[in-house]
Write an enzyme that holds these catalytic residues in place. Structure first.
Site, PDB file in Angstrom:
ATOM      1  N   GLU A 177     -42.751 -12.698  -7.154  1.00  0.00           N
ATOM      2  CA  GLU A 177     -43.897 -13.298  -6.459  1.00  0.00           C
ATOM      3  C   GLU A 177     -44.828 -12.211  -5.914  1.00  0.00           C
ATOM      4  O   GLU A 177     -46.038 -12.257  -6.114  1.00  0.00           O
ATOM      5  CB  GLU A 177     -43.383 -14.174  -5.307  1.00  0.00           C
ATOM      6  CG  GLU A 177     -44.465 -14.785  -4.462  1.00  0.00           C
ATOM      7  CD  GLU A 177     -45.204 -15.886  -5.201  1.00  0.00           C
ATOM      8  OE1 GLU A 177     -44.581 -16.921  -5.489  1.00  0.00           O
ATOM      9  OE2 GLU A 177     -46.393 -15.698  -5.502  1.00  0.00           O
ATOM     10  N   ASP A 221     -48.674 -11.507  -7.075  1.00  0.00           N
ATOM     11  CA  ASP A 221     -49.795 -11.629  -6.143  1.00  0.00           C
ATOM     12  C   ASP A 221     -50.641 -10.355  -6.110  1.00  0.00           C
ATOM     13  O   ASP A 221     -51.868 -10.417  -6.147  1.00  0.00           O
ATOM     14  CB  ASP A 221     -49.271 -11.941  -4.728  1.00  0.00           C
ATOM     15  CG  ASP A 221     -48.578 -13.308  -4.655  1.00  0.00           C
ATOM     16  OD1 ASP A 221     -48.778 -14.120  -5.583  1.00  0.00           O
ATOM     17  OD2 ASP A 221     -47.838 -13.546  -3.687  1.00  0.00           O
ATOM     18  N   SER A 243     -48.372 -20.454  -7.535  1.00  0.00           N
ATOM     19  CA  SER A 243     -48.346 -19.054  -7.085  1.00  0.00           C
ATOM     20  C   SER A 243     -49.267 -18.190  -7.926  1.00  0.00           C
ATOM     21  O   SER A 243     -49.739 -17.156  -7.458  1.00  0.00           O
ATOM     22  CB  SER A 243     -46.955 -18.469  -7.241  1.00  0.00           C
ATOM     23  OG  SER A 243     -46.094 -18.968  -6.288  1.00  0.00           O
TER      24      SER A 243
END
Ligand SMILES: *[C@@H]1O[C@H](CO)[C@@H](O)[C@H](O)[C@H]1NC(C)=O
Ligand SMILES: *[C@@H]1O[C@H](CO)[C@@H](O)[C@H](O)[C@H]1NC(C)=O
Ligand SMILES: *[C@@H]1O[C@H](CO)[C@@H](O)[C@H](O)[C@H]1NC(C)=O
Ligand SMILES: *[C@@H]1O[C@H](CO)[C@@H](O)[C@H](O)[C@H]1NC(C)=O
Ligand SMILES: *[C@@H]1O[C@H](CO)[C@@H](O)[C@H](O)[C@H]1NC(C)=O
Length: 569
Positions: free
Chosen positions: A284, A288, A486
């Protein structure tokens, strides 16, 4: 942190009461009937001398006033548009009333307890005391509980009391009766694991592997370097999700060779870290930051690694806001791909989280949150849902943040809703004015379908959507693809950061809280409506994407060029 102070213990004891409580009229402030599902009493009892750290949330001076002012500075039709507040101006609304502060401080100091202010506005007091002391002070029975799924322990009580005269001054004491589930990253669980697959070490075609250049062409995002120095894109990280610099460099080498030397600024909150062994790399966190740096070309990226030195993840979610409010250099956009389910969160904590992000909105920071990957069932997909109700996600349901849903497929013909894209209607926050017509129209179009499973008067989410499927990342030494909202969130955040860059260059204020603009006629013209697909969950097919706003893909997907025209550049 600016605004922190230690209130001294009362030096004189003329008003001290040996045991303050018996002489006071104690009244239950919060209670729950039983231990919530998912938690059991722990094998180990808590020692009376165990030190508890509690937060006392004081009543705000004028939160309704801050809401009104935030809408005013965020609404392009308002004369105050763009006149964002300073942290000090925000504090005038958020600070406790003088009566609340003095009454609560006096009660605590009379009981020999030192208090520490832990927010710039002073609305959050922190105290540390032995469990036995807390038990008498709050007429509570603190016990040790275990969250079964994670094994995490939590000292909680089923109810607590306050002197009756103090009740109007205290919003809540935390953690006491809140048995919150641990935070979820929005791409975790089935949805991402199912679709993660190894791909060759070369850029494949966009149909199977989405890369930064695919995203740039999809949304007409410029590749030229941004120019403003006073622009920062903020990315949060929780759950020991750390950004690996080796992975980042490998990703940029393949996808944005011109940016190969770019890196992020690390900001540590609540004991956060960013360990660099390749096995410490978080998918994650890598996703990002790799997309923020690749898409928001030249915009400085701050990675806020939030640790768990506090009682639970809720505190980290609020502490990062206070950290940003107190900082000299703040992001203009703040992207978060983690969240909670409303059904696991007491309403006062949900409101406290929303109040925190409202303060970011007031100072002109766009807070973006992934809507979740479980369709109508929330952060994670489940077939059964509590009380046979759809499960909205937090903080997406807070009216002062922008919630990002997901799509899949390539334009122009095949863009449809990603079937995990969480969306629906809040049970805690009413429909805000900016989307009242949209929610009304969508609910009307439902007829009686799902009656009783969703709240027709709640804040509808997501607000917008972006691509969420088969997105390439570099993770632990390999290229992989991941799926989920996400992915959509840092993509959308990067676009907004680039719009802000152009606005700053033109001498205009940054966008700040986006929604009143997004839902305006000019704003919605910058989006491509997504009208196909749905978000299954709770043993249903979920909601359907449709013409106009819908609780699957919001207003649709962005186009950079049209956004630039929409802001009048
Ligand atoms: C609560 O129980 C757990 C597991 O039995 C134990 O590890 C922990 O130390 C206990 N916490 C306190 C504060 O006593
Ligand atoms: C508070 O919790 C205790 C158990 O810890 C229970 O015996 C008592 O009835 C509760 N009181 C209220 C008012 O809920
Ligand atoms: C990256 O940094 C190295 C070492 O300073 C330099 O030689 C190289 O030209 C830089 N590359 C780019 C694309 O900026
Ligand atoms: C969502 O779509 C994926 C891929 O198209 C499919 O494998 C999966 O079963 C779908 N999930 C649901 C809940 O329909
Ligand atoms: C529906 O939402 C409203 C407004 O947010 C709230 O007052 C009400 O309690 C909610 N209803 C249910 C059943 O949760």
């Amino acid at each position: 942190m600016r605004g922190s102070s230690l209130l001294p213990l009362a030096a004189l004891c003329s008003t001290c009461i040996a045991d303050a409580n018996p002489s006071l009229n104690m009244a239950v402030h919060e209670s729950i009937a039983s231990v919530p599902p998912g938690f059991t009493p722990a094998a180990t009892a808590v020692f009376p001398s165990h030190e508890l750290t509690l937060r006392i949330a004081l009543a705000h001076t004028d939160m309704a006033g801050l809401h009104a002012r935030t809408y005013a500075v965020s609404d392009p039709a308002n004369a105050l548009y763009g006149k964002h507040l300073t942290t000090e101006e925000v504090a005038e609304y958020v600070s406790p009333t003088p009566e609340a502060l003095s009454a609560v401080s006096e009660w605590l100091s009379n009981n020999g307890i030192a208090t520490k202010s832990i927010s710039p506005a002073g609305d959050l007091l922190q105290i540390s005391l032995a469990v036995s002391h807390a038990a008498t002070l709050f007429d509570a029975e603190f016990r040790n509980y275990t969250h079964v799924e994670t094994g995490r322990s939590a000292v909680r009580t089923l109810n607590y009391s306050l002197p009756a005269t103090l009740r109007p001054h205290v919003r809540f004491v935390h953690p006491t009766v809140a048995f919150t589930m641990p935070l979820r990253k929005s791409g975790s669980g089935v949805s991402v694991v199912r679709s993660r697959k190894r791909v060759a070490d070369v850029a494949a075609s966009c149909a199977t592997t989405m890369t930064p250049s695919c995203i740039q062409s999809m949304y007409s995002i410029p590749t030229t370097k941004s120019t403003s120095v006073n622009n920062i894109l903020g990315v949060s990280g929780y759950l020991d999700e750390w950004v690996n610099s080796q992975d980042l460099r490998a990703f940029l080498t393949t996808n944005r060779p011109a940016l190969i030397n770019s890196t992020f600024n690390l900001q540590l909150v609540d004991g956060g870290q960013n360990l660099q062994s390749i096995f410490d790399a978080g998918d994650e966190a890598n996703l990002d930051v790799q997309y923020s740096l690749s898409l928001a070309t030249g915009v400085p990226v701050n990675f806020y690694s939030v640790g768990i030195s506090t009682n639970d993840d809720v505190e980290g979610f609020i502490d990062v806001v206070n950290f940003i409010l107190a900082a000299d250099k703040r992001p203009t956009v703040f992207s978060t791909s983690y969240g909670f389910s409303e059904s696991n969160m007491p309403i006062n904590l949900a409101v406290a989280i929303c109040d925190a992000y409202t303060q970011l909105a007031a100072v002109g920071i766009s807070s973006l949150f992934a809507s979740g990957d479980g369709g109508v069932s929330g952060m994670q997909s489940t077939t059964t849902c509590p009380q046979n109700q759809f499960n909205p996600t937090l903080p997406s349901t807070c009216p002062f943040v922008t919630s990002i849903g997901g799509t899949t497929g390539l334009p122009p013909a095949q863009v449809v809703a990603y079937n995990g894209s969480s969306g629906g209607f809040s049970n805690y926050f009413p429909t805000p004015d900016y989307q009242a017509q949209d929610v009304k129209a969508y609910v009307a179009s439902m007829g009686g379908t799902y009656a009783g499973m969703y709240n027709a008067t709640g804040r509808g989410f997501p607000d917008v959507a972006a691509h969420a499927a088969d997105v390439q990342i570099h993770w632990r030494g390999n290229f992989e693809t991941v799926t989920g909202t996400s992915c959509a969130t840092p993509i959308f955040a990067s676009i907004i950061a680039l719009v802000n860059d152009r606005l700053i260059a033109a001498g205009k204020p940054v966008l700040g809280f986006l929604n009143p603009f997004l839902y305006s006629a000019a704003g919605r013209a910058a989006f491509t409506d997504v009208t196909e697909g749905n978000n299954p969950g709770c043993n249903t097919a979920g909601f359907s994407a449709s013409k106009g706003w819908d609780p699957v893909t919001g207003l649709g997907t962005p186009d950079f060029g049209r956004l630039i025209s929409a802001v009048g550049l």
